[in-house]
Design an enzyme around this catalytic site. Structure first.
Site, mmCIF file in Angstrom:
data_model
loop_
_atom_site.group_PDB
_atom_site.id
_atom_site.type_symbol
_atom_site.label_atom_id
_atom_site.label_comp_id
_atom_site.label_asym_id
_atom_site.label_seq_id
_atom_site.Cartn_x
_atom_site.Cartn_y
_atom_site.Cartn_z
ATOM 1 N N HIS A 181 -14.952 6.382 1.644
ATOM 2 C CA HIS A 181 -13.991 5.492 2.316
ATOM 3 C C HIS A 181 -13.042 6.234 3.257
ATOM 4 O O HIS A 181 -12.544 5.669 4.233
ATOM 5 C CB HIS A 181 -13.242 4.705 1.235
ATOM 6 C CG HIS A 181 -11.743 4.731 1.310
ATOM 7 N ND1 HIS A 181 -10.994 5.835 0.922
ATOM 8 C CD2 HIS A 181 -10.833 3.794 1.699
ATOM 9 C CE1 HIS A 181 -9.708 5.559 1.080
ATOM 10 N NE2 HIS A 181 -9.581 4.340 1.549
ATOM 11 N N HIS A 189 -10.577 5.639 7.669
ATOM 12 C CA HIS A 189 -9.136 5.798 7.903
ATOM 13 C C HIS A 189 -8.903 6.809 9.024
ATOM 14 O O HIS A 189 -8.156 6.552 9.962
ATOM 15 C CB HIS A 189 -8.440 6.289 6.632
ATOM 16 C CG HIS A 189 -8.125 5.198 5.667
ATOM 17 N ND1 HIS A 189 -7.005 4.424 5.771
ATOM 18 C CD2 HIS A 189 -8.778 4.753 4.567
ATOM 19 C CE1 HIS A 189 -6.977 3.543 4.771
ATOM 20 N NE2 HIS A 189 -8.052 3.722 4.025
ATOM 21 N N HIS A 211 -4.630 6.432 -5.851
ATOM 22 C CA HIS A 211 -5.682 7.174 -5.150
ATOM 23 C C HIS A 211 -6.083 8.396 -5.957
ATOM 24 O O HIS A 211 -5.290 8.930 -6.729
ATOM 25 C CB HIS A 211 -5.205 7.593 -3.755
ATOM 26 C CG HIS A 211 -5.328 6.484 -2.775
ATOM 27 N ND1 HIS A 211 -6.431 6.331 -1.970
ATOM 28 C CD2 HIS A 211 -4.534 5.433 -2.515
ATOM 29 C CE1 HIS A 211 -6.278 5.241 -1.242
ATOM 30 N NE2 HIS A 211 -5.147 4.673 -1.546
ATOM 31 N N PHE A 265 -1.455 7.370 4.515
ATOM 32 C CA PHE A 265 -1.341 6.391 3.433
ATOM 33 C C PHE A 265 -0.168 5.424 3.592
ATOM 34 O O PHE A 265 -0.297 4.242 3.328
ATOM 35 C CB PHE A 265 -1.198 7.106 2.091
ATOM 36 C CG PHE A 265 -2.513 7.512 1.495
ATOM 37 C CD1 PHE A 265 -3.495 6.569 1.244
ATOM 38 C CD2 PHE A 265 -2.758 8.827 1.172
ATOM 39 C CE1 PHE A 265 -4.713 6.934 0.700
ATOM 40 C CE2 PHE A 265 -3.977 9.207 0.621
ATOM 41 C CZ PHE A 265 -4.951 8.261 0.387
ATOM 42 N N HIS A 324 -7.316 -1.706 -5.336
ATOM 43 C CA HIS A 324 -7.564 -2.267 -4.009
ATOM 44 C C HIS A 324 -8.278 -3.618 -4.089
ATOM 45 O O HIS A 324 -8.117 -4.456 -3.211
ATOM 46 C CB HIS A 324 -8.339 -1.271 -3.142
ATOM 47 C CG HIS A 324 -7.516 -0.074 -2.738
ATOM 48 N ND1 HIS A 324 -7.400 1.046 -3.519
ATOM 49 C CD2 HIS A 324 -6.740 0.156 -1.641
ATOM 50 C CE1 HIS A 324 -6.595 1.929 -2.918
ATOM 51 N NE2 HIS A 324 -6.192 1.414 -1.776
ATOM 52 N N HIS A 329 -11.321 -2.189 3.658
ATOM 53 C CA HIS A 329 -11.357 -2.202 2.194
ATOM 54 C C HIS A 329 -12.250 -3.298 1.635
ATOM 55 O O HIS A 329 -12.684 -3.209 0.486
ATOM 56 C CB HIS A 329 -9.944 -2.213 1.608
ATOM 57 C CG HIS A 329 -9.457 -0.814 1.396
ATOM 58 N ND1 HIS A 329 -9.722 -0.107 0.242
ATOM 59 C CD2 HIS A 329 -8.816 0.039 2.226
ATOM 60 C CE1 HIS A 329 -9.244 1.121 0.367
ATOM 61 N NE2 HIS A 329 -8.692 1.232 1.566
ATOM 62 N N HIS A 381 0.819 -1.198 0.000
ATOM 63 C CA HIS A 381 0.000 0.000 0.000
ATOM 64 C C HIS A 381 0.859 1.257 0.000
ATOM 65 O O HIS A 381 0.591 2.219 -0.722
ATOM 66 C CB HIS A 381 -0.956 0.011 1.198
ATOM 67 C CG HIS A 381 -2.036 1.031 1.051
ATOM 68 N ND1 HIS A 381 -2.008 2.225 1.718
ATOM 69 C CD2 HIS A 381 -3.124 1.050 0.267
ATOM 70 C CE1 HIS A 381 -3.069 2.928 1.368
ATOM 71 N NE2 HIS A 381 -3.768 2.248 0.485
#
Ligand code: C2O
Length: 624
Positions: free
Chosen positions: A372, A376, A222, A392, A231, A405, A198
């Site tokens: 989403h 986070h 992203h 990130f 993803h 996810h 990631h």
């Protein structure tokens, strides 16, 4: 209403829908597990409760922006803009068309050139030679990178909702993650390497060779149309590796069902430091110390099973709002509705802007990515640079990332079942990513091969979609707030810095369109060129024809959408500038406001975090 919709709305959850044996997912009986499985108090929640929310709020902190100061660095702005394609200025947009410059192609994204992978930069200015870096590159492949062959007739994996799993599942899941964590760090299947995937893909470690110029170009998955397919493949291999390590080809990752009231809390199995299973003394491999302690459900004797309701509207810099849980749940449902329906009008608006290699354009997260982001921030807002989930480069180090996810991937499936259509562009379909498979072999995969979950061998446990009924109620009376407003028009209000609430009157090129016109083309509000530092969390909410300037109630017709980001690195002293667009679907909102005949709408932008670091170039209405 499609049959999918009516099933989703009317059926209640049936355990048998995820297993051939009815008992498979039934709540286990041991005390500890029943604690884990205890459903939130809102399990009997009904969406109609949202229609009766009193308009007053309790102790709202109304923090409108972060207190951090921001000095734009003296660097030439062109050098600060993060050219995702590398070649700044290679392309311009003329009307709706992308004008291709010398280095700008409409060719598919090749898989990364592993020989060009560099450490991921996590300090505010990536081009600074002294920038802090982390090693996120994958191990060098020992064999040739081959095209991945999806197994024919794969064994079915059914991904369960995380709050509905039983003790047997939790044990299996813990075993799998524990086994991944036990592999040597250099093994590409180890948890450590999986987590770094990631970081490399999302924090500019990887580069691709430009298909025409051969130049090494950095990119991100992203803020563009690669968000969902990347993803999806990432989870696909993660899940297969996990299953392989416990020798269970049916093993399926759980998904954090935060779009339904019962799932709106961090799933209990992730919380305790030691195994939550009765009689076990091992550390819990699902635990991560770097989570916001204020957001963990409390499993202690004083406060058994207290649920902390997840807040999709979490403002991060402002801390937690003091709204009653029921209001939070209703806000969440309205938030999901806006992002899954109202603003998700087509592939680009839902999945993210098109991005072509070498073109410095196209950054704009789709409504699905914006939906989403809050999980986070909610999970990972810590003193420690928002690690793990809130940044990130570190997000993949929290096991809950893969559970979160799962739900994001599920929203893609749901959106399609509601009538959404994927991109048909060859450049998207033929774009490629690199991974290691469950045997540790290096492979590349194409976007087009991940579009059919059945072919990939997994599906999601079916649950209700309460947000489908959470379209905010239509106003009983037309409001005159736009007609009476003295707010400036777009030309006078923009470009603007978002250090305070902005109210602007936006003229509509067309009004009172017929139903068939609306079906053909959707009216959208586009925020152009939003610039913000990439290492910062920024957030603003958008309301239409609203009298309020606080905006903490989302389950009302005036709420139109939220823009938010996830930081890309450490530090708060400025940082490289990201440019993004953001879109809101207007048709439903204006109908509900009874404003469809109006020539002007009053748009209110309410900064909630980092607003003093955000500038917006303009605002326009478009039809797509
Ligand atoms: Cu690549 Cu939720 O992030």
């Amino acid at each position: 209403m499609s049959s999918f919709l009516s099933t989703a709305l009317s059926s209640s959850f049936t355990p048998s829908s995820i297993s051939s044996t009815k008992d498979h997912y039934k709540i286990a009986s041991s005390t500890q597990i029943s604690l884990l499985n205890k459903k939130p108090n809102n399990q009997h929640f009904h969406v109609s409760a949202c229609k009766a929310i009193p308009p007053q709020r309790k102790n709202n902190k109304n923090s409108s922006s972060s207190s951090l100061s921001f000095e734009t660095s003296k660097v030439d702005r062109r050098n600060m803009l993060l050219g995702l394609g590398g070649a700044y200025g290679a392309a311009t947009i003329i009307g709706d068309k992308l004008a291709l410059g010398a280095d700008c192609t409409d060719l598919p994204l090749p898989y990364p050139d592993l020989t060009a992978c560099t450490k991921s930069v996590i300090s505010p200015i990536p081009d600074d030679p002294n920038a802090e870096q982390v090693e996120c590159c994958p191990p060098t492949p020992l064999s040739e990178i081959k095209p991945y062959k999806i197994p024919v007739n794969p064994v079915k994996r059914i991904r369960p909702a995380a709050h509905l799993v039983d003790e047997a599942y939790i044990r299996k899941y813990m075993n799998a993650i524990e086994a991944m964590k036990a592999l040597p760090d250099k093994d590409p299947r180890s948890f450590y390497q999986q987590a770094k995937i990631h970081c490399a893909y999302c924090n500019y470690g990887h580069k691709v060779k430009h298909p025409v110029t051969g130049e090494e170009v950095r990119f991100s998955v992203h803020g563009n149309w690669f968000f969902l397919p990347f993803h999806r493949w990432y989870l696909y291999f993660f899940e297969r590796i996990a299953g392989e390590l416990i020798n269970d080809p049916t093993f399926a990752l759980p998904y954090w069902n935060w779009d339904a009231p019962c799932g709106m809390t961090i799933p209990a199995m992730f919380v305790p430091e030691m195994s939550p299973l009765a009689g076990e003394t091992r550390p819990n491999p699902l635990y991560d110390a770097l989570r916001n302690p204020d957001h963990l459900p409390l499993n202690n004797d004083q406060d058994r099973c207290r649920q902390i309701v997840f807040d999709l509207n979490f403002n991060r810099a402002g801390g937690d709002n003091q709204l009653p849980d029921i209001t939070r749940v209703c806000n969440n449902l309205a938030f999901v509705y806006r992002n899954m329906v109202s603003n998700a009008v087509d592939a680009e608006r839902f999945m993210g802007n098109k991005y072509y290699v070498g073109c410095d354009i196209g950054r704009g997260a789709g409504s699905c990515e914006l939906l989403h982001n809050p999980a986070h921030s909610w999970t990972g807002t810590t003193q420690n640079n928002n690690e793990d989930m809130g940044n990130f480069y570190s997000a993949g180090f929290d096991p809950i990332f893969y559970c979160h996810h799962g739900n994001v991937d599920r929203t893609w499936d749901v959106w399609r079942k509601l009538g959404g259509n994927d991109f048909g562009d060859q450049a998207w379909l033929d774009s490629k990513f690199f991974f290691y498979d469950e045997l540790g072999d290096p492979v590349y995969v194409s976007v087009k091969d991940c579009l059919d979950e059945e072919k990939l061998g997994y599906e999601y446990q079916k649950v209700e979609l309460p947000w489908l009924q959470a379209r905010p109620p239509r106003k009983l009376e037309k409001s005159d707030v736009a007609a009476n407003s003295t707010a400036p028009t777009v030309a006078n209000a923009f470009p603007a810095k978002l250090d305070k609430v902005i109210k602007v009157l936006v003229q509509r090129p067309k009004k009172a369109r017929s139903a068939s016109q609306k079906k053909k083309k959707k009216e959208i509000l586009v925020f152009q060129d939003i610039e913000y530092p990439m290492n910062e969390f920024v957030k603003f909410d958008v309301f239409i024809n609203d009298e309020d300037e606080v905006g903490d109630l989302m389950s009302k017709a005036e709420f139109a959408g939220t823009f938010s980001t996830i930081p890309h690195g450490k530090g708060h002293e400025g940082g490289q500038v990201m440019a993004s667009s953001f879109t809101i679907g207007l048709d439903e909102v204006l109908e509900d406001l009874q404003a469809d005949d109006d020539e002007y709408i009053l748009v209110t932008l309410i900064p909630k975090a980092g607003g003093n670091k955000v500038t917006i170039d303009g605002l326009k209405i478009d039809f797509v």
